[in-house]
Design a protein around this motif. Structure first.
Motif, PDB file in Angstrom:
ATOM      1  N   LEU A 138      12.526   5.878   7.414  1.00 49.63           N
ATOM      2  CA  LEU A 138      13.131   6.967   7.958  1.00 49.63           C
ATOM      3  C   LEU A 138      12.224   7.977   8.514  1.00 49.63           C
ATOM      4  CD1 LEU A 138      14.981   7.847   4.696  1.00 49.63           C
ATOM      5  CD2 LEU A 138      15.969   7.001   6.788  1.00 49.63           C
ATOM      6  N   ILE A 139      11.083   7.885   8.287  1.00 55.39           N
ATOM      7  CA  ILE A 139      10.028   8.816   9.077  1.00 55.39           C
ATOM      8  C   ILE A 139       9.414   8.177  10.415  1.00 55.39           C
ATOM      9  CG2 ILE A 139       7.490   9.766   8.913  1.00 55.39           C
ATOM     10  CD1 ILE A 139       8.112  10.132   5.950  1.00 55.39           C
ATOM     11  N   THR A 140       8.907   6.881  10.246  1.00 55.44           N
ATOM     12  CA  THR A 140       8.521   6.207  11.520  1.00 55.44           C
ATOM     13  C   THR A 140       9.412   5.987  12.629  1.00 55.44           C
ATOM     14  OG1 THR A 140       8.695   4.141  10.391  1.00 55.44           O
ATOM     15  CG2 THR A 140       6.474   5.376  10.075  1.00 55.44           C
ATOM     16  N   VAL A 141      10.894   5.266  12.257  1.00 53.03           N
ATOM     17  CA  VAL A 141      11.693   4.898  13.020  1.00 53.03           C
ATOM     18  C   VAL A 141      12.714   6.120  13.379  1.00 53.03           C
ATOM     19  CG1 VAL A 141      13.561   3.329  13.544  1.00 53.03           C
ATOM     20  CG2 VAL A 141      11.544   2.498  12.297  1.00 53.03           C
TER      21      VAL A 141
ATOM     22  N   THR B 296      10.128  15.737   3.995  1.00 47.38           N
ATOM     23  CA  THR B 296      11.073  16.384   3.023  1.00 47.38           C
ATOM     24  C   THR B 296      12.289  15.807   2.960  1.00 47.38           C
ATOM     25  OG1 THR B 296       9.799  18.473   3.124  1.00 47.38           O
ATOM     26  CG2 THR B 296      11.895  18.661   1.946  1.00 47.38           C
ATOM     27  N   ARG B 297      12.755  15.579   4.206  1.00 47.90           N
ATOM     28  CA  ARG B 297      14.248  15.006   4.090  1.00 47.90           C
ATOM     29  C   ARG B 297      14.148  13.686   3.606  1.00 47.90           C
ATOM     30  NH1 ARG B 297      17.811  13.884   9.776  1.00 47.90           N
ATOM     31  NH2 ARG B 297      19.691  13.304   8.688  1.00 47.90           N
ATOM     32  N   ALA B 298      13.328  12.661   4.114  1.00 43.85           N
ATOM     33  CA  ALA B 298      13.089  11.585   4.130  1.00 43.85           C
ATOM     34  C   ALA B 298      13.079  11.205   2.407  1.00 43.85           C
ATOM     35  CB  ALA B 298      12.083  10.860   4.499  1.00 43.85           C
ATOM     36  N   ARG B 299      12.309  12.119   1.841  1.00 38.94           N
ATOM     37  CA  ARG B 299      12.053  11.950   0.257  1.00 38.94           C
ATOM     38  C   ARG B 299      13.287  12.415  -0.548  1.00 38.94           C
ATOM     39  NH1 ARG B 299       7.550  11.564  -2.947  1.00 38.94           N
ATOM     40  NH2 ARG B 299       6.335  11.731  -0.985  1.00 38.94           N
ATOM     41  N   GLU B 300      13.990  13.415   0.080  1.00 38.32           N
ATOM     42  CA  GLU B 300      15.231  13.528  -0.654  1.00 38.32           C
ATOM     43  C   GLU B 300      16.195  12.475  -0.480  1.00 38.32           C
ATOM     44  OE1 GLU B 300      16.585  17.046   1.256  1.00 38.32           O
ATOM     45  OE2 GLU B 300      15.407  18.290   0.031  1.00 38.32           O
ATOM     46  N   ARG B 301      16.206  11.761   0.665  1.00 34.97           N
ATOM     47  CA  ARG B 301      17.151  10.695   0.856  1.00 34.97           C
ATOM     48  C   ARG B 301      16.804   9.457  -0.032  1.00 34.97           C
ATOM     49  NH1 ARG B 301      21.949   7.909   1.756  1.00 34.97           N
ATOM     50  NH2 ARG B 301      21.800   6.259   3.053  1.00 34.97           N
TER      51      ARG B 301
ATOM     52  N   HIS C  44       0.755  -1.054  -0.031  1.00 35.45           N
ATOM     53  CA  HIS C  44       0.037  -0.088  -0.097  1.00 35.45           C
ATOM     54  C   HIS C  44       0.932   1.250  -0.019  1.00 35.45           C
ATOM     55  CE1 HIS C  44       1.276  -0.881   3.918  1.00 35.45           C
ATOM     56  NE2 HIS C  44       0.906   0.315   4.369  1.00 35.45           N
ATOM     57  N   ARG C  45       2.158   1.121  -0.129  1.00 40.50           N
ATOM     58  CA  ARG C  45       3.061   2.389  -0.333  1.00 40.50           C
ATOM     59  C   ARG C  45       3.737   2.330  -1.671  1.00 40.50           C
ATOM     60  NH1 ARG C  45       0.825   3.753   3.832  1.00 40.50           N
ATOM     61  NH2 ARG C  45       1.741   4.115   5.970  1.00 40.50           N
ATOM     62  N   THR C  46       3.904   3.421  -2.390  1.00 42.31           N
ATOM     63  CA  THR C  46       4.584   3.545  -3.381  1.00 42.31           C
ATOM     64  C   THR C  46       6.183   3.082  -3.297  1.00 42.31           C
ATOM     65  OG1 THR C  46       5.256   5.842  -3.024  1.00 42.31           O
ATOM     66  CG2 THR C  46       3.304   5.343  -4.346  1.00 42.31           C
ATOM     67  N   ALA C  47       6.926   3.022  -4.489  1.00 43.20           N
ATOM     68  CA  ALA C  47       8.331   2.597  -4.285  1.00 43.20           C
ATOM     69  C   ALA C  47       8.968   3.769  -3.347  1.00 43.20           C
ATOM     70  CB  ALA C  47       9.106   2.635  -5.499  1.00 43.20           C
ATOM     71  N   ILE C  48       8.849   5.049  -3.503  1.00 41.48           N
ATOM     72  CA  ILE C  48       9.498   5.928  -2.736  1.00 41.48           C
ATOM     73  C   ILE C  48       9.161   5.896  -1.441  1.00 41.48           C
ATOM     74  CG2 ILE C  48       8.080   7.989  -3.381  1.00 41.48           C
ATOM     75  CD1 ILE C  48      10.527   9.656  -3.536  1.00 41.48           C
ATOM     76  N   GLU C  49       7.659   5.981  -1.152  1.00 38.88           N
ATOM     77  CA  GLU C  49       7.130   5.735   0.056  1.00 38.88           C
ATOM     78  C   GLU C  49       7.740   4.669   1.065  1.00 38.88           C
ATOM     79  OE1 GLU C  49       2.822   7.878  -0.709  1.00 38.88           O
ATOM     80  OE2 GLU C  49       3.057   5.656  -0.590  1.00 38.88           O
ATOM     81  N   ASN C  50       8.016   3.409   0.204  1.00 40.71           N
ATOM     82  CA  ASN C  50       8.687   2.296   0.927  1.00 40.71           C
ATOM     83  C   ASN C  50      10.033   2.288   1.454  1.00 40.71           C
ATOM     84  OD1 ASN C  50       7.605  -0.763   0.912  1.00 40.71           O
ATOM     85  ND2 ASN C  50       6.611   0.065  -0.834  1.00 40.71           N
TER      86      ASN C  50
END
Length: 264
Positions: free
Chosen positions: A108-111, A117-122, A97-103
């Protein structure tokens, strides 16, 4: 970098790992090879504490944990070890239920509590590294097996672990898709990523591993430089196993060539 000393693992009365001792240098690639049921995957899972060793000592970087039968490992210690490891599974284990980038962003976001923004860039930088930036917004179900595994590798690399653990990373893929994953892991090896991989894929192991550990029935039969273990093993058991891998590989190659000669 990684030190395993007298690691034992029991499941009930079944002794799966029998006093395994091995050292893995930073920046090296170590392949765990051996027959199914030999203990390769269990050893990997003990390194990142998905399985808690029954006894022995585990060292990763500055963290050292000792295990004893019946002992309990504090959750904080487990978390510290896991933060230093990234795991790539045989069957990808992407969130459907997550896209490739969300996977890639999820941990990075939850843990690690990064900003989106930072997580998306990484995540985008890592998808670029594994050749999947063009599929950043794709759902896992729309990706090939090789593409899903490359996203899984990016996800495992996201928190900058000290070591990347790969459990049969190509076994669920046909040879053409497996080559995509071999190429990505080969590039990571050239960049100095520390890796430990359990694999039956002789092409993968011989291409990128510097060291090989041959496990059978939970014990180390032979270990040493990949060129020695694969080309001139000392133990008769190792010789038989490597010969069987080469025979299987030749049969797969022959099958592909044969299928290519069939006219439509």
């Amino acid at each position: 970098m990684i030190g395993l000393t007298d690691i034992e693992k029991r499941f009930g009365d079944n002794l799966v790992l029998k006093g395994v001792t091995v050292s893995i240098d930073e920046g090296s690639v170590t392949a765990l090879v051996g027959p199914s049921g030999g203990g390769k995957s269990t050893l990997l899972r003990c390194i990142n504490l998905l399985e808690i060793p029954t006894s022995g000592i585990l060292r990763i970087g500055d963290e050292t944990l000792a295990f004893r039968p019946g002992g309990k490992v504090p959750a904080a210690d487990v978390q510290r070890v896991r933060l230093q490891t990234g795991m790539v599974f045989q069957n990808f284990q992407l969130f459907p239920h997550r896209t490739a980038i969300e996977n890639v962003m999820e941990g990075l976001i939850t843990v690690l509590k990064w900003s989106e923004t930072r997580a998306r860039e990484r995540a985008m930088a890592l998808l670029e590294k594994v050749g999947m930036a063009h599929k950043a917004d794709a759902w896992p179900a729309t990706l090939s097996g090789g593409q899903q595994q490359r996203v899984a590798i990016a996800r495992a690399l996201a928190p900058s672990p000290r070591v990347l653990l790969c459990d049969e990373p190509t076994s669920a893929l046909d040879p053409e898709l497996a080559q995509e994953v071999v190429d990505v892991l080969g590039q990571l090896a050239r960049e100095g990523t520390t890796m430990v991989m359990a694999t039956h894929d002789l092409r993968l192991a011989s291409k990128i591993a510097q060291e090989v550990v041959f496990l059978d029935a939970g014990s180390i039969v032979e270990k040493g430089p990949a060129s020695v273990v694969f080309d001139n093993p000392e133990r008769e058991r190792t010789k038989r196993f490597i010969a069987s891998l080469r025979q299987e590989e030749a049969q797969r190659e022959g099958g592909r060539e044969g299928s290519g000669t069939i006219s439509s």
